[in-house]
Scaffold this motif. Structure first.
Motif, PDB file in Angstrom:
ATOM      1  N   ASP A  88      37.849  36.680  42.999  1.00 41.62           N
ATOM      2  CA  ASP A  88      37.640  38.011  42.417  1.00 41.62           C
ATOM      3  C   ASP A  88      38.203  39.135  43.281  1.00 41.62           C
ATOM      4  O   ASP A  88      38.728  40.117  42.760  1.00 41.62           O
ATOM      5  CB  ASP A  88      36.143  38.246  42.182  1.00 41.62           C
ATOM      6  N   VAL A  89      38.082  39.014  44.594  1.00 41.74           N
ATOM      7  CA  VAL A  89      38.542  40.088  45.490  1.00 41.74           C
ATOM      8  C   VAL A  89      40.053  40.239  45.388  1.00 41.74           C
ATOM      9  O   VAL A  89      40.579  41.355  45.241  1.00 41.74           O
ATOM     10  CB  VAL A  89      38.114  39.814  46.935  1.00 41.74           C
ATOM     11  N   ILE A  90      40.768  39.127  45.447  1.00 46.57           N
ATOM     12  CA  ILE A  90      42.232  39.188  45.359  1.00 46.57           C
ATOM     13  C   ILE A  90      42.662  39.592  43.954  1.00 46.57           C
ATOM     14  O   ILE A  90      43.589  40.406  43.795  1.00 46.57           O
ATOM     15  CB  ILE A  90      42.839  37.826  45.755  1.00 46.57           C
ATOM     16  N   ARG A  91      41.991  39.085  42.928  1.00 41.70           N
ATOM     17  CA  ARG A  91      42.360  39.435  41.559  1.00 41.70           C
ATOM     18  C   ARG A  91      42.198  40.932  41.312  1.00 41.70           C
ATOM     19  O   ARG A  91      43.044  41.550  40.649  1.00 41.70           O
ATOM     20  CB  ARG A  91      41.512  38.654  40.555  1.00 41.70           C
ATOM     21  N   ALA A  92      41.148  41.518  41.845  1.00 45.68           N
ATOM     22  CA  ALA A  92      40.921  42.950  41.647  1.00 45.68           C
ATOM     23  C   ALA A  92      42.018  43.787  42.295  1.00 45.68           C
ATOM     24  O   ALA A  92      42.376  44.853  41.794  1.00 45.68           O
ATOM     25  CB  ALA A  92      39.561  43.352  42.210  1.00 45.68           C
ATOM     26  N   HIS A  93      42.569  43.301  43.386  1.00 49.89           N
ATOM     27  CA  HIS A  93      43.622  44.063  44.070  1.00 49.89           C
ATOM     28  C   HIS A  93      45.004  43.755  43.506  1.00 49.89           C
ATOM     29  O   HIS A  93      45.832  44.666  43.344  1.00 49.89           O
ATOM     30  CB  HIS A  93      43.596  43.752  45.565  1.00 49.89           C
TER      31      HIS A  93
END
Length: 470
Positions: free
Chosen positions: A264-269
């Motif tokens: 989720d963290v990488i996808r959001a960025h």
């Protein structure tokens, strides 16, 4: 008539000089050292060796290898161009340390002479000591540090403090902590051993020597690291880059172990980067080594295009919220580096000189594989499927030797046991940081186990163990 006395030979009452086991052991170890130099000089150099030699000679920073190691290579190179002098000095750290073991015991057995003769013919001592790798120097420095501490323990209750050997231990441990990113394990165990031998004068003395020795070692190590940085290189980024590579590997490996793991963290960025990791990177992932991920340039662009805070936050999320996937990935990576299930895939031995033409040309070193190098490689292959190329085998030796020494608990025994335990702890640290199964990474374990076994064989304890009072 003049008569001469009948000559009396040894065995008929004439004491005469004799060749003792201690002298024989010294002769064997020195012969092994000379043989190692004769077969390996001016040293075997891989890409890593050439890159760090170039850094040391030109006083630049081009890789994320240890700055101190490059400085050491550059210093020896300035005295005698190339790596021959360095190999001789590095190798003598081991030979000198093993020679010093003779002073630690009341007796030297002939069994230790036989064992030493076998040891010097193994690839561990005969070939690896001629390879210009930081892993080899770290092992040699750690062994030298514990050998100095053992000498200190031998005379600890004497009228004077053994400052010279304590300083030698401090310098060896400080350099070892800089040469390997996880090399701090050795001085930590050295400090604990120092605290143990100082305990005879009370817990305050023990605490002061243990913590004081560790603090002094860390201070000197940091000074070495700072002073070895080329002036124009700026702050050292090697450790930060190494940690980030581990983070990349853990994120990809965890997704490979658990395909449904959210990022989720990488996808959001950067959703595109998340897709690169999930589908392209996991297809190339293997617990054998991280290098295969470099076969796809798109993966590198996606990973290194992410900010540090995004990568490390995602890494932390994986560790805390999906420990099953992380442990599965890490277990397989550690199995590869420790058990080397396919030894040929883990670069078990290296000989000759090979590297990019730009480096070899700049250094004036021709890439080559001489017939003698090929002979050494062929010789090493006879051992590849034996316990002598098994970290598991050497770990068992280290455990057994450490157990016997801790049971006997004589002054120097504690130091050698600490060396063996530090090698096991160093090995265990790769469960968290390993990114490849290269055999050299755990060279310290093999060398320490051999040294511990030789020390134990010097004065075989079996009879005394049975008679030890309760």
């Amino acid at each position: 008539m003049i008569t001469f006395p009948r000559p009396v030979f040894r065995g008929q009452g004439f004491p005469g000089p004799s060749f003792t086991a201690s002298q024989a052991l010294g002769a064997v170890l020195l012969t092994g050292y000379v043989l190692m130099l004769a077969l390996n000089l001016p040293g075997h150099l891989s890409y890593d060796s050439l890159a760090q030699l170039h850094e040391g000679r030109m006083q630049v920073r081009e890789t994320w290898g240890p700055a101190l190691y490059a400085w050491i290579l550059g210093t020896f190179d300035s005295v005698s161009p190339g790596t021959g002098l360095y190999v001789a000095a590095s190798g003598f750290l081991v030979t000198g340390s093993l020679l010093s073991f003779r002073q630690l015991r009341r007796h030297v057995s002939w069994a230790s002479v036989v064992l030493a003769a076998l040891m010097v013919l193994t690839p561990t001592l005969l070939i690896y000591q001629g390879v210009v790798w930081k892993d080899v120097l770290f092992a040699n420095l750690a062994l030298a540090g514990f050998a100095c501490l053992a000498q200190a323990a031998r005379v600890w209750d004497g009228p004077r403090r053994p400052w010279w050997v304590l300083i030698g231990a401090l310098l060896a441990f400080a350099a070892a902590a800089q040469v390997r990113q996880n090399g701090l394990v050795a001085p930590v165990f050295g400090a604990m051993a120092l605290a143990w031998i100082a305990y005879g004068r009370g817990w305050r003395s023990s605490l002061a020597w243990g913590l004081g020795g560790l603090a002094a070692t860390l201070a000197v190590s940091m000074a070495m690291g700072a002073l070895s940085q080329p002036p124009q290189a700026g702050p050292d980024q090697a450790s930060a880059r190494g940690v980030r590579i581990v983070a990349h590997y853990d994120i990809i490996g965890s997704v490979a172990a658990k395909p449904t793991l959210p990022l989720d963290v990488i996808r959001a960025h950067d959703p595109a980067a998340e897709q690169q990791i999930r589908y392209r990177a996991t297809a190339l992932y293997t617990p054998e080594r991280v290098d295969y991920l470099g076969q796809d340039d798109q993966i590198g662009l996606a990973l290194w295009g992410l900010p540090n805070e995004v990568v490390f936050e995602q890494w932390g999320t994986v560790l805390t919220q999906h420990p099953d996937a992380y442990i599965s990935h890490r277990w397989e990576v550690f199995r590869w580096v420790f058990a080397t299930p396919k030894i040929d895939s883990c670069l078990p031995v290296y000989v000759g000189v090979a590297g990019p033409e730009t480096l070899t040309t700049a250094l004036g070193i021709a890439p080559l594989m001489e017939p003698s190098d090929q002979a050494l490689y062929n010789y090493s292959t006879w051992f590849l499927d034996t316990p002598l190329f098994s970290h598991v085998f050497f770990a068992l030796i280290a455990l057994v030797c450490a157990g016997v020494l801790l049971w006997r608990r004589e002054a120097a025994d504690i130091i050698i046991a600490a060396m063996l335990l530090s090698a096991l702890a160093f090995t265990a640290s790769f469960a968290l940081i390993s990114i490849a199964c290269d055999y050299r990474y755990l060279y310290y374990l093999d060398l320490a186990a051999m040294a511990g076994l030789l020390y134990l064989a010097l004065d075989l304890p079996y009879g005394r163990l049975r008679r030890r009072p309760r």
